[in-house]
Design a protein around this motif. Structure first.
Motif, short mmCIF file in Angstrom:
data_model
loop_
_atom_site.label_atom_id
_atom_site.label_comp_id
_atom_site.label_asym_id
_atom_site.label_seq_id
_atom_site.Cartn_x
_atom_site.Cartn_y
_atom_site.Cartn_z
N UNK A 266 3.00 10.54 -25.74
CA UNK A 266 3.91 11.46 -26.52
C UNK A 266 4.19 12.78 -25.97
N UNK A 267 3.20 13.35 -25.15
CA UNK A 267 3.23 14.80 -24.55
C UNK A 267 2.98 14.67 -23.02
N UNK A 268 3.80 15.42 -22.37
CA UNK A 268 3.64 15.25 -20.79
C UNK A 268 2.06 15.45 -20.42
N UNK A 269 1.40 16.35 -20.98
CA UNK A 269 0.03 16.63 -20.71
C UNK A 269 -0.94 15.63 -20.86
N UNK A 270 -0.42 14.50 -21.51
CA UNK A 270 -1.30 13.24 -21.66
C UNK A 270 -1.10 12.18 -20.66
N UNK A 271 0.10 12.51 -19.91
CA UNK A 271 0.44 11.48 -19.03
C UNK A 271 -0.66 11.43 -17.75
#
Length: 325
Positions: A266-271
């Protein structure tokens, strides 16, 4: 008959907790009413939008059966015609909106469809929605049991501080980082209104009530020992969310969803699976970006929990001085 009598008595007992002149009652009632509408609308609108997108896609395919449609050609058609089912991120990545899947019928015709349950899971993977649901539940309970505020259950000071910190994280991350780098909102009044309610209005309203609205009379309920436990529980909840979001994302990636897609993470920093994740002008390996945000979010959790505690203690001290104690 006894059942209805008991219900009537329960209603009377509940209403006796309030006065029509009590601003806290109206504040909580209005908050609950508005946010219930906002949450329900956000879910219903997503389901209706996905259904409409699927219907539009299938109509396009059925009305042009002489053409051999592929997902790529459908995507290109949507881009060329600025179709409603096309989404473009701030990083320039274009895709078909929502959790739409394509299958081929027995006669070789492409068909679009979507799974409502997958839509529900996808939406509920956003911390924004989770944190807003938490504060809405808190307000519901506070409206029904006002004398438990700051004392019992999720309304106690620890629960209130944790929920306040979670919604603060939503507020700060979105307004300071995500709004300018990755956030995309449909260009219509309702979408912007819902977005601001989730990310700005509701967080400020909830934090304001927890700090200034709850009646507190003793410092014992906000001891430093309680604060340390609040840090522990608060960070544990964040870890739980992170584990859930990452595991879900890894499962989606294993199933073929690109790791850069919001459908996976859901968020870029979790990719964490991506070699390079771009947020605005910054581009870093996914795992590095993740570790940076772990530190940032943990710092917000500890820092703002402590800050809110200090403010609450100062308010209590002011009240005690006014009483001459």
């Amino acid at each position: 008959m006894n059942y209805f009598k008991l219900k009537k008595e329960s209603l009377k007992n509940w209403f006796s907790n309030y006065s029509l002149k009590d601003w806290r009652f109206w504040y909580k009632a209005i908050f609950v009413l508005i946010m219930t509408i906002v949450v329900l609308y956000s879910y219903i609108q997503a389901f209706v939008s996905s259904s409409n997108n699927v219907a539009e896609l299938n109509k396009l395919i059925n009305n042009n059966q002489e053409q051999t449609w592929t997902i790529q050609s459908i995507l290109q058609y949507g881009i060329d015609n600025n179709s409603n089912w096309i989404s473009t991120t701030k990083n320039g990545v274009t895709s078909i909106k929502g959790v739409i899947v394509f299958t081929t019928t027995t006669d070789g015709v492409l068909k679009a469809s979507y799974q409502p349950f997958e839509q529900l899971v996808y939406m509920s993977s956003f911390f924004t929605l989770i944190s807003n649901l938490l504060i809405l539940i808190w307000m519901y309970v506070a409206l029904l049991k006002p004398y438990n505020e700051g004392k019992k259950g999720i309304l106690n000071n620890r629960g209130a501080l944790i929920f306040t910190t979670y919604i603060t994280i939503t507020f700060l991350l979105y307004n300071i980082i995500l709004r300018a780098t990755v956030s995309m909102v449909d260009n219509n009044f309702i979408s912007h209104l819902i977005n601001e309610m989730f990310h700005t209005v509701a967080p400020i309203a909830f934090v304001g009530y927890v700090i200034f609205g709850i009646k507190r009379e003793t410092k014992d309920l906000l001891s430093f020992k309680d604060l340390k436990l609040t840090w522990l529980y608060g960070i544990s909840g964040l870890i739980g969310y992170g584990v859930y979001a990452i595991i879900r994302g890894l499962i989606m990636v294993a199933g073929g969803t690109p790791g850069s897609s919001q459908l996976a993470f859901p968020y870029p920093f979790l990719q964490i699976t991506e070699k390079a994740v771009k947020m605005g002008n910054i581009e870093l390996p996914g795992i590095v970006l993740f570790l940076i945000f772990v530190v940032v979010i943990a710092s917000i959790c500890i820092g703002f929990t402590s800050l809110y505690r200090v403010i609450m203690l100062k308010i209590i001290n002011v009240k005690l001085k006014k009483k001459g104690e």
